[in-house]
Design an enzyme around this catalytic site. Structure first.
Site, mmCIF file in Angstrom:
data_model
loop_
_atom_site.group_PDB
_atom_site.id
_atom_site.type_symbol
_atom_site.label_atom_id
_atom_site.label_comp_id
_atom_site.label_asym_id
_atom_site.label_seq_id
_atom_site.Cartn_x
_atom_site.Cartn_y
_atom_site.Cartn_z
ATOM 1 N N ASP A 201 -5.549 27.838 4.962
ATOM 2 C CA ASP A 201 -4.125 28.142 4.892
ATOM 3 C C ASP A 201 -3.858 29.125 3.751
ATOM 4 O OD1 ASP A 201 -1.349 27.348 5.790
ATOM 5 O OD2 ASP A 201 -1.208 26.798 3.679
ATOM 6 N N GLU A 268 -6.014 32.361 7.202
ATOM 7 C CA GLU A 268 -4.672 32.825 7.538
ATOM 8 C C GLU A 268 -4.216 33.778 6.442
ATOM 9 O OE1 GLU A 268 -0.178 30.990 7.999
ATOM 10 O OE2 GLU A 268 -1.469 30.434 6.329
#
Length: 543
Positions: A201, A268
């Site tokens: 993330d 990401e």
């Protein structure tokens, strides 16, 4: 070809655990529920599942605020439930990766509880602390994504701590080597348990500027004022993320992953526009960084041939030895069938067209739960919201709840078969109409189309190993060619609702799922139509 890594042409299926299948009746999905539904996922022909966070958390940001990196939150089950899910997935031929939220923790994490006690404890420098300016204001002008400054004053330490998201999500200090060691140890815990890799993330947020310099305004045309619903977007965020030192930690992560067999890490890249493509390229170039990365570039409202071509060609130019993951939907954005439906003859036509296009792209492909059903964004009312971002900014930002509503399995069952209790987010009629059982019963359903297109992609060497070149065709047609070992697949997509006629010069035949006709060298693409042309010799496509 036996040494080709499994992830190079994989299809990854994202599961949002809260919304997949509830096994206890509490209205929240869990690991036993996921285990129960793994045969559905395997039936699609995908290679891997990605689970959004399942770790211990107070759930202020639905698990993206971790308070224990090495245990399962009771909401989702236990470590034994995780092990059973992992074994079942592996038995079905599915790899498993899990979200790792490393840039920040919950303020309930023991590390932060200790860090905020005083300025002299062993973890005092594990988070980003700074003194107020002389007038008491925050140390920099950095913004939080969830509203207000990216700094929260703590009366105990009499300092500010940084948070890029909620005030309850303090940022770790990756400039401290002890923090990096501790984070690597938590990753090792899961790799030792048999996990196949990580989805990382906000991978470009780890390191902050050690000098705490304020950001300049976002670039803008002269005299133009840039207004953003998210104040974060009004700055050129060069000091609170995207730091060059970030790559050094990524290289340490890769060195850890390389100690194991067949591990994959996908990052990401939390950015937009051309910068996101550039970061994808930078973070995947060579063999010592991420295996692959994805950005929000294709998760936007833009739906033009030029946009998709630019994303892919920019990545190719920036990292010829790098590897991308391309996706159209995930848990953070409006579902793409709803986002782009105005450009298609129908919502189901958009579901098929977008899938046909996505699976033709070179690289790894990511799909989000419900995408295989052509699922739509749920329209939420304020009293139904759980997303902190939506609640903070309503109604300017509708938030992320609309794409996170539960999977729909059985059309006649209570709550569409998701739970025997009250679902944590509502299941409304437009979503229930896409239930799995209804689509299984209809031969022309979006679900069957997904199975067909995934099988076609897996079987055709051009789709898995072919290099990409683009055709210069007028709007609204996106044309690309995948080529390998003297074989070519020309892929054509009509991104608008009016029919398009093209001329085909050379010997080519239609193959795979399609919505087009070819007769005497004339190819007709109806609105939202698409086609794959298989050929060995040169073929020219013209308007």
């Amino acid at each position: 070809m036996s040494t080709r890594e499994w992830w190079r042409d994989a299809v990854i299926y994202q599961i949002y655990p809260r919304s997949y299948q509830d096994s206890t009746g509490d209205g929240v999905g869990d690991l036993p529920g996921i285990t129960r539904r793994l045969p559905h996922i395997a039936s699609l022909g995908v290679d891997c599942i990605w689970l959004s966070p399942i770790f211990t958390s107070p759930m202020a940001d639905m698990g993206y605020d971790v308070s224990n990196y090495t245990d399962i939150d009771p909401l989702f089950g236990t470590l034994d439930d995780f092990d059973e899910m992992l074994k079942t997935a592996h038995d079905l031929g599915l790899k498993v990766i899990v979200d790792q939220v490393l840039s920040h923790t919950s303020d309930q994490h023991p590390w932060f509880i200790e860090s905020r006690k005083d300025r002299d404890n062993p973890k005092a420098d594990w988070y980003v602390w700074a003194d107020p300016l002389e007038d008491g204001s925050p140390p920099t002008n950095w913004h939080s994504h969830f509203g207000g400054p990216a700094w929260e004053y703590d009366a105990t330490r009499r300092q500010y701590y940084q948070h890029n998201f909620l005030t309850s999500q303090p940022d770790l200090n990756f400039n401290n080597p002890d923090v990096q060691h501790a984070i690597l140890d938590t990753c090792k815990f899961w790799l030792d348990r048999g996990l196949d890799g990580f989805r990382l993330d906000t991978v470009n947020y780890y390191v902050h500027d050690a000098q705490l310099r304020s950001n300049p305004p976002a670039p803008r045309p002269e005299g133009m004022i840039v207004m953003s619903s998210d104040l974060f977007g009004m700055q050129d965020n060069i000091y609170n993320k995207n730091r060059p030192e970030n790559v050094l930690f990524i290289e340490r992560l890769r060195a850890l992953a390389d100690q194991y067999d067949e591990i994959m890490m996908v990052g990401e890249v939390g950015d937009h526009g051309q910068r996101s493509i550039d970061l994808m390229a930078d973070y995947t170039k060579g063999n010592g960084r991420l295996h692959m990365a994805y950005s929000f570039a294709m998760l936007s409202d833009e739906f033009t041939p030029a946009h998709f071509r630019n994303c892919i060609e920019s990545f190719q130019a920036g990292a010829p030895d790098g590897h991308p993951e391309w996706s159209f939907s995930n848990h953070d954005v409006v579902r793409h069938v709803s986002r782009w439906s105005k450009y298609a003859v129908s919502e189901d036509a958009m579901a098929r067209l977008s899938a046909a296009m996505l699976f033709s792209f070179e690289g790894t492909i990511g799909i989000y739960q419900g995408e295989e059903l052509g699922q739509l964004e749920t329209v939420m009312e304020y009293h139904e919201l759980t997303d902190a971002q939506a609640i903070r900014y309503w109604p300017g930002i509708k938030g992320r709840d609309g794409c996170r509503t539960p999977m729909v399995w059985e059309s006649d069952a209570p709550n569409a078969g998701f739970t025997d209790g009250t679902p944590w987010l509502p299941i409304k009629a437009p979503q229930a109409a896409h239930a799995v059982d209804l689509q299984e019963a209809a031969n022309d359903s979006v679900l069957h189309f997904y199975r067909d297109i995934i099988a076609f992609r897996r079987a055709h060497p051009c789709m898995t190993r072919g290099k990409t070149t683009f055709l210069d065709l007028p709007d609204p047609v996106l044309g690309l060619r995948r080529s390998v070992d003297g074989r070519h697949l020309t892929c054509l997509f009509n991104l608008r609702t009016d029919a398009v006629t093209l001329q085909v010069s050379g010997a080519a035949s239609i193959t795979g799922p399609h919505d087009a006709t070819l007769a005497d060298g004339t190819l007709t693409l109806p609105g939202s139509g698409f086609v794959y042309l298989d050929h060995a010799d040169t073929v020219t496509i013209s308007a």
